[in-house]
Write a protein that holds these residues in place. Structure first.
Motif, PDB file in Angstrom:
ATOM      1  N   ASN A  43      49.106  52.072  39.404  1.00  8.08           N
ATOM      2  CA  ASN A  43      50.416  51.782  38.832  1.00  8.08           C
ATOM      3  C   ASN A  43      51.191  50.824  39.739  1.00  8.08           C
ATOM      4  N   GLY A  44      51.141  51.090  41.048  1.00  8.02           N
ATOM      5  CA  GLY A  44      51.816  50.221  42.004  1.00  8.02           C
ATOM      6  C   GLY A  44      51.166  48.854  42.100  1.00  8.02           C
ATOM      7  N   VAL A  45      49.824  48.839  42.091  1.00  2.34           N
ATOM      8  CA  VAL A  45      49.073  47.579  42.168  1.00  2.34           C
ATOM      9  C   VAL A  45      49.427  46.682  40.983  1.00  2.34           C
ATOM     10  N   VAL A  46      49.345  47.260  39.779  1.00  2.98           N
ATOM     11  CA  VAL A  46      49.590  46.490  38.556  1.00  2.98           C
ATOM     12  C   VAL A  46      51.020  45.961  38.518  1.00  2.98           C
ATOM     13  N   GLN A  47      51.976  46.773  38.941  1.00  6.23           N
ATOM     14  CA  GLN A  47      53.374  46.339  38.947  1.00  6.23           C
ATOM     15  C   GLN A  47      53.557  45.082  39.793  1.00  6.23           C
ATOM     16  N   GLU A  48      52.956  45.075  40.977  1.00  2.00           N
ATOM     17  CA  GLU A  48      53.127  43.952  41.894  1.00  2.00           C
ATOM     18  C   GLU A  48      52.375  42.712  41.408  1.00  2.00           C
ATOM     19  N   LEU A  49      51.132  42.888  40.946  1.00  2.00           N
ATOM     20  CA  LEU A  49      50.336  41.750  40.491  1.00  2.00           C
ATOM     21  C   LEU A  49      50.926  41.117  39.236  1.00  2.00           C
ATOM     22  N   THR A  50      51.404  41.956  38.321  1.00  2.00           N
ATOM     23  CA  THR A  50      51.991  41.437  37.083  1.00  2.00           C
ATOM     24  C   THR A  50      53.241  40.612  37.379  1.00  2.00           C
ATOM     25  N   ALA A  51      54.065  41.105  38.296  1.00  2.00           N
ATOM     26  CA  ALA A  51      55.284  40.375  38.661  1.00  2.00           C
ATOM     27  C   ALA A  51      54.956  39.019  39.274  1.00  2.00           C
ATOM     28  N   ALA A  52      53.793  38.928  39.940  1.00  2.00           N
ATOM     29  CA  ALA A  52      53.389  37.666  40.581  1.00  2.00           C
ATOM     30  C   ALA A  52      52.533  36.801  39.651  1.00  2.00           C
ATOM     31  N   HIS A  53      52.401  37.217  38.372  1.00  2.00           N
ATOM     32  CA  HIS A  53      51.599  36.480  37.378  1.00  2.00           C
ATOM     33  C   HIS A  53      50.140  36.364  37.815  1.00  2.00           C
ATOM     34  N   TYR A  54      49.638  37.419  38.431  1.00  2.00           N
ATOM     35  CA  TYR A  54      48.241  37.462  38.853  1.00  2.00           C
ATOM     36  C   TYR A  54      47.421  38.316  37.892  1.00  2.00           C
ATOM     37  N   PHE A  55      46.227  37.843  37.595  1.00  2.00           N
ATOM     38  CA  PHE A  55      45.270  38.609  36.802  1.00  2.00           C
ATOM     39  C   PHE A  55      44.381  39.397  37.760  1.00  2.00           C
ATOM     40  N   TYR A  56      43.777  40.490  37.285  1.00  2.00           N
ATOM     41  CA  TYR A  56      42.913  41.272  38.168  1.00  2.00           C
ATOM     42  C   TYR A  56      41.682  41.781  37.412  1.00  2.00           C
ATOM     43  N   PHE A  57      40.564  41.786  38.125  1.00  2.00           N
ATOM     44  CA  PHE A  57      39.318  42.371  37.619  1.00  2.00           C
ATOM     45  C   PHE A  57      39.147  43.729  38.307  1.00  2.00           C
ATOM     46  N   THR A  58      38.945  44.781  37.544  1.00  2.00           N
ATOM     47  CA  THR A  58      38.735  46.109  38.124  1.00  2.00           C
ATOM     48  C   THR A  58      37.278  46.516  37.943  1.00  2.00           C
ATOM     49  N   ALA A  59      36.636  46.913  39.041  1.00  2.00           N
ATOM     50  CA  ALA A  59      35.238  47.355  38.991  1.00  2.00           C
ATOM     51  C   ALA A  59      35.142  48.743  39.612  1.00  2.00           C
ATOM     52  N   CYS A  60      34.500  49.672  38.924  1.00  2.00           N
ATOM     53  CA  CYS A  60      34.332  51.042  39.411  1.00  2.00           C
ATOM     54  C   CYS A  60      32.887  51.239  39.870  1.00  2.00           C
ATOM     55  N   HIS A  61      32.718  51.605  41.139  1.00  2.00           N
ATOM     56  CA  HIS A  61      31.368  51.656  41.709  1.00  2.00           C
ATOM     57  C   HIS A  61      30.748  53.045  41.738  1.00  2.00           C
ATOM     58  N   ASP A  62      31.533  54.105  41.457  1.00  2.00           N
ATOM     59  CA  ASP A  62      30.999  55.471  41.410  1.00  2.00           C
ATOM     60  C   ASP A  62      30.237  55.835  42.689  1.00  2.00           C
ATOM     61  N   TRP A  63      30.670  55.298  43.831  1.00  2.00           N
ATOM     62  CA  TRP A  63      30.080  55.590  45.141  1.00  2.00           C
ATOM     63  C   TRP A  63      28.624  55.147  45.267  1.00  2.00           C
ATOM     64  N   ARG A  64      28.184  54.265  44.368  1.00  2.00           N
ATOM     65  CA  ARG A  64      26.802  53.779  44.460  1.00  2.00           C
ATOM     66  C   ARG A  64      26.765  52.596  45.420  1.00  2.00           C
ATOM     67  N   LYS A  65      25.980  52.741  46.480  1.00  2.00           N
ATOM     68  CA  LYS A  65      25.936  51.743  47.549  1.00  2.00           C
ATOM     69  C   LYS A  65      25.598  50.355  47.026  1.00  2.00           C
ATOM     70  N   GLU A  66      24.654  50.291  46.086  1.00  2.00           N
ATOM     71  CA  GLU A  66      24.242  48.985  45.590  1.00  2.00           C
ATOM     72  C   GLU A  66      25.378  48.292  44.830  1.00  2.00           C
ATOM     73  N   LEU A  67      26.227  49.085  44.145  1.00  2.00           N
ATOM     74  CA  LEU A  67      27.343  48.491  43.415  1.00  2.00           C
ATOM     75  C   LEU A  67      28.468  48.081  44.358  1.00  2.00           C
ATOM     76  N   ILE A  68      28.678  48.867  45.434  1.00  2.00           N
ATOM     77  CA  ILE A  68      29.694  48.506  46.426  1.00  2.00           C
ATOM     78  C   ILE A  68      29.352  47.163  47.063  1.00  2.00           C
ATOM     79  N   GLU A  69      28.056  46.868  47.195  1.00  2.00           N
ATOM     80  CA  GLU A  69      27.622  45.592  47.766  1.00  2.00           C
ATOM     81  C   GLU A  69      27.575  44.493  46.706  1.00  2.00           C
ATOM     82  N   GLN A  70      27.200  44.858  45.486  1.00  2.00           N
ATOM     83  CA  GLN A  70      26.975  43.858  44.430  1.00  2.00           C
ATOM     84  C   GLN A  70      28.277  43.347  43.807  1.00  2.00           C
ATOM     85  N   TYR A  71      29.216  44.254  43.523  1.00  2.00           N
ATOM     86  CA  TYR A  71      30.430  43.846  42.818  1.00  2.00           C
ATOM     87  C   TYR A  71      31.255  42.789  43.560  1.00  2.00           C
TER      88      TYR A  71
END
Length: 356
Positions: A93-121
């Motif tokens: 909620n805090g992240v989105v509030q600040e980014l939206t005010a700055a006209h920034y877009f964001y990509f959200t990726a959920c890694h589910d604690w999988r090591k390969e995804l933490i490195e790949q994303y």
């Protein structure tokens, strides 16, 4: 009728086409659309005409071309284990509030604690030209990216990372002093899963504060949230009350030699309260329960939950603010850590220790 050509350009409308349609220079149109300080010298009527035409013709800027000119994509990557109700919802909620005010877009990726995804994303997001990264409760030490990184609750030692962290010593001190003042001396502890960066830092704080207060930690009263149960690969939601219910139930089957329990987070505390009730214990008459985070549902559980409030919304907002500042000022030096202050919220789940 607004000035300009009567026919609307077909298909995708770019800056040149919009300027031709309005009989204005591309520079004038660009200054207005980008809300440039120089646009103040342009008559209000002209500015309004540009904005109305852009909306009417469904103008879409060429972000790729603009990013080449600005050396920025106006986007950031956000990595998190999951975005379930609780910690991550409040931080985002805090992240989105600040980014939206700055006209920034964001990509959200959920890694589910999988090591390969933490490195790949991160690699995939760098290929999409993000200007920086926000790591929510995600290990950031192994991530090598050519852009600024801000980590929230990750405790990274990497030089490229600015950490937003909680003062865990103060947080634990608030919780244990509250229980101590209520007469509790036999306190159980529910540790977090090994995957969570905060887990070890909070456990170290618990041991330090206990020594300072003269409280003895009985190993028989220390339980831990199962790391496997935390992952969505098991088929169980990682932020379901079950993560606290199962270890609490197992402890109660062994003994009941404690009058209070300090849980790793609020979701686990709500599960622990259910386990206590299912075993015939009253909360807080028999056992007091303290949570951590102060998620939205903490005030509405039965009983309402005494908890240590992390300023999660503020942590998310501050993290995004620091990241945007680092993107804009690449040579600016930031301290490796920015520490946030906790608060104790006393509700119904704690009371005076029962007499022996």
């Amino acid at each position: 009728m607004p000035k300009g050509k009567s026919s609307t350009p077909p298909g995708h409308v770019n800056l040149r086409m919009l300027a031709e349609h309005l009989d204005l220079s591309q520079t004038t149109v660009s200054l207005v659309l980008n809300n440039s300080p120089s646009a103040k010298s342009i008559p209000q009527e002209t500015r309004q005409r540009v904005m109305e035409a852009a909306q009417r013709l469904n103008y879409r800027p060429n972000y790729f071309a603009r990013s080449l000119r600005q050396s920025r994509s106006m986007s950031v990557g956000v990595l998190a284990p999951d975005l379930s109700e609780g910690y991550f919802t409040r931080v985002m909620n805090g992240v989105v509030q600040e980014l939206t005010a700055a006209h920034y877009f964001y990509f959200t990726a959920c890694h589910d604690w999988r090591k390969e995804l933490i490195e790949q994303y991160p690699r995939m997001l760098v290929e999409r030209a993000v200007d920086g990264f926000l790591m929510l409760n995600t290990p950031a030490d192994q991530i090598q990216v050519p852009v600024p990184v801000v980590a929230i609750s990750a405790h990274s030692q990497s030089e490229n990372v600015t950490n937003i962290v909680l003062d865990h010593h103060a947080a634990v001190e608030m919780a244990l002093k509250h229980l101590y003042d209520l007469g509790h001396r036999r306190i159980a502890f529910m540790r977090g899963p090994k995957a969570i960066p905060d887990s070890e830092y909070r456990w170290e704080a618990i041991q330090e504060v206990s020594r300072e207060m003269g409280l003895k930690i009985d190993p028989a009263n220390v339980i831990r949230i199962d790391s496997e149960g935390w992952s969505m690969k098991t088929g169980h939601h990682p932020m379901a009350p079950e993560i606290g219910y199962k270890p609490m139930k197992a402890l109660l089957e062994k003994h009941r030699n404690f009058t209070a329990i300090f849980c790793f987070n609020d979701i686990a505390a709500i599960g622990a309260i259910r386990a206590l009730r299912d075993s015939g214990c009253l909360v807080p008459q028999d056992v007091s329960v303290v949570g951590f985070d102060d998620i939205l549902s903490a005030a509405y559980s039965t009983p309402s939950l005494t908890t240590v409030r992390q300023p999660l919304h503020e942590m998310g907002k501050r993290g995004a603010e620091v990241l945007l500042d680092r993107i804009a000022n690449r040579d600016k030096v930031y301290p490796p850590e920015i520490t946030m202050v906790p608060e104790l919220i006393v509700r119904e789940s704690t009371a005076a220790a029962p007499k022996a």
